[in-house]
Design an enzyme around this catalytic site. Structure first.
Site, PDB file in Angstrom:
ATOM      1  N   ASN A 181       0.806  -1.224   0.000  1.00  9.10           N
ATOM      2  CA  ASN A 181       0.000   0.000   0.000  1.00  9.10           C
ATOM      3  C   ASN A 181       0.837   1.272   0.000  1.00  9.10           C
ATOM      4  O   ASN A 181       0.301   2.368  -0.151  1.00  9.10           O
ATOM      5  CB  ASN A 181      -0.964   0.005   1.193  1.00  9.10           C
ATOM      6  CG  ASN A 181      -2.128  -0.949   0.974  1.00  9.10           C
ATOM      7  OD1 ASN A 181      -2.257  -1.558  -0.084  1.00  9.10           O
ATOM      8  ND2 ASN A 181      -2.981  -1.076   1.988  1.00  9.10           N
ATOM      9  N   ARG A 185      -2.020 -11.058  -4.772  1.00  3.28           N
ATOM     10  CA  ARG A 185      -2.095  -9.605  -4.931  1.00  3.28           C
ATOM     11  C   ARG A 185      -1.360  -8.903  -3.789  1.00  3.28           C
ATOM     12  O   ARG A 185      -0.901  -7.774  -3.973  1.00  3.28           O
ATOM     13  CB  ARG A 185      -3.558  -9.141  -4.939  1.00  3.28           C
ATOM     14  CG  ARG A 185      -4.335  -9.610  -6.145  1.00  3.28           C
ATOM     15  CD  ARG A 185      -5.707  -8.972  -6.186  1.00  3.28           C
ATOM     16  NE  ARG A 185      -5.610  -7.579  -5.808  1.00  3.28           N
ATOM     17  CZ  ARG A 185      -6.495  -6.915  -5.065  1.00  3.28           C
ATOM     18  NH1 ARG A 185      -7.561  -7.521  -4.626  1.00  3.28           N
ATOM     19  NH2 ARG A 185      -6.324  -5.651  -4.766  1.00  3.28           N
TER      20      ARG A 185
END
Ligand code: UD1
Length: 430
Positions: free
Chosen positions: A23, A409
């Site tokens: 992130n 992912r």
């Protein structure tokens, strides 16, 4: 489609290297669109979302050169990527790419700042709620952009002469909208003050990188971020911060299975609230040089109630994993989700392993059980799937996690990291 087979029951012992944060890496990579010089990022994780974003950035004209991965002593990888966007080749981010990953929508900020226009498909991503884009639209509109929605795309246009600094307070905290507002404002004319900004460490990482590129930003990490616009940014070299979600996930895995694991290359101060919850559940977490030592007992897990909140609160991205841990608590725990309305899809899958969970609105009531039993389960989103993996590690017998593309992912070399610590985990490719 790949599956992961786990035979539970083993304790975890050894070293788990923590990767760079997904992130943080995603917005940092997108920031390369802001300059015609080279942005070099170190510690970029090797994940499906990162690879997809490399393709998306390539479409906009970013030249990418990846330095080979080098393995260091305790299994750490180091991957450095150079990004150079001499000119923006295309200001459109098409549906077929953006629909695969929500964060790719964030290119709207730098494209608008540097080129004065962007046409970006409305996003997709994890199916964990409606995830609207109203905050992005309001924030960019405050900077003078005209925002129109047409055929599933947002057409954004800056005023003649570029975006204009403004004071804008978000009605709700959003990580993505804060990233985009910062990336748009660094090249705007004048001063921007962002109120009710997200305070996540990844926001601070992006701000620090852009400061190294020549941006003038103060206050990142607090609710008020001030940005003095500059006319251009230069290149920089920046190291992606460690992944606090991966860190918390493995800490919870050890708390659940028992054992003694050092999480290497991470920082305990990135996840205070989660660390305190895991400690209250009974595991020992000790800050060591460049990492965290986790000692779990596997039994006598104490029930702990948590409520997800924006940083510095308990992260929603660790909610599913914490619920996994609580399924084995001695007593009843409550987990309340306040960020995403639909983030309980792991509940019915954990129930397949023998967990006793009842849902009432946004709160799950978890009645701990003595033992979980392995079963076939289905991964539904990124964080939910890893909660099934850690529950499988603590369950008796075999657990098969289907649809593991979600895991790829966000978790780098998961099977390898766990196997090195004594877990029985293997990927089955059909
Ligand atoms: C980021 C993280 C994700 C994490 C989430 C919350 C990345 C790549 N993803 O996602 O892993 O779970 O933060 O910590 O960093 N919202 C609106 N309108 C908007 C934008 C958001 O209502 O325009 C709402 C969302 O629906 C959600 C809340 O705001 O309820 C927080 O979402 P946000 O912080 O924006 O999440 P992301 O940035 O998408």
């Amino acid at each position: 489609m790949d599956r992961i087979r786990i035979v539970g029951g083993n304790q975890l012992n050894g070293i788990i290297p923590i990767s760079g944060a997904k992130n943080a890496a995603l917005p940092l990579m997108i920031a390369s669109l802001l300059t015609s010089d080279t942005l070099t990022l170190e510690n970029v994780p090797h994940l499906a979302d990162v690879e997809l974003l490399l393709r998306i950035l390539g479409n906009h004209g970013v030249d990418v050169s990846v330095n080979g991965r080098r393995e260091t002593q305790n299994g750490m990888y180091s991957r450095t990527i150079h990004f150079t966007c001499r000119t923006i080749a295309d200001t459109t981010a098409p549906y077929d790419l953006v629909s695969k990953m929500r964060a790719s929508f964030w290119v709207i900020g730098p494209l608008l700042a540097r080129e004065g226009k962007a046409r970006v498909s409305l996003p997709g991503g994890c199916a964990i709620g409606t995830r609207p884009v109203d905050l992005f639209i309001e924030g960019l509109t405050a900077l003078g952009a005209t925002m129109d929605i047409d055929a599933g795309y947002i057409n954004a246009t800056a005023p003649k002469g570029g975006l204009i600094g403004a004071h804008y307070t978000f009605p709700k905290v959003s990580v993505g909208a804060t990233h985009v507002m910062m990336m748009a404002a660094v090249l705007a004319r004048g001063t921007t003050v962002i109120g009710n900004a997200a305070r996540e460490p990844e926001v601070v990482d992006l701000a620090n990188c852009m400061i190294a590129m020549g941006a003038k930003i103060t206050g990142a990490g607090t609710s008020t971020i001030t940005i003095e616009g500059v006319t251009s940014l230069s290149g920089a070299r920046h190291r992606v911060l460690p992944d606090r979600i991966e860190t918390g996930t493995y800490a919870m895995a050890v708390a659940m299975t028992g054992g003694d694991v050092t999480l290497a290359g991470t920082d305990i101060t990135l996840l205070d609230t989660a660390v305190s919850a895991i400690r209250r559940a009974g595991a020992e977490l000790i800050a060591v040089d460049n990492g965290i030592r986790v000692i779990g007992h596997g039994n006598d897990i104490r029930p702990v109630d948590i409520v997800t909140e924006p940083f510095p609160g308990f992260p929603t991205d660790l909610q599913a994993q914490f619920m996994g841990l609580m399924t084995r608590a001695d007593g009843v725990a409550h987990v309340t989700e306040t960020i995403f309305e639909n983030r309980f899809m792991h509940v019915q899958e954990l129930a397949r392993l023998g967990a006793r969970i009842t849902l009432s609105g946004q709160t799950a009531r978890i009645e701990g059980v003595k033992r979980l039993r392995g079963a076939p389960v289905m991964a539904t989103d990124l964080r939910a799937s890893v909660s099934l993996v850690i529950a499988g590690l603590a369950a008796e017998g075999e657990t098969l996690v289907n649809r593991v593309y979600h895991l790829d992912r966000g978790f780098e070399r998961l099977e390898e990291k766990l196997t090195r610590c004594g877990a029985v985990v293997e990927r089955i490719s059909d």
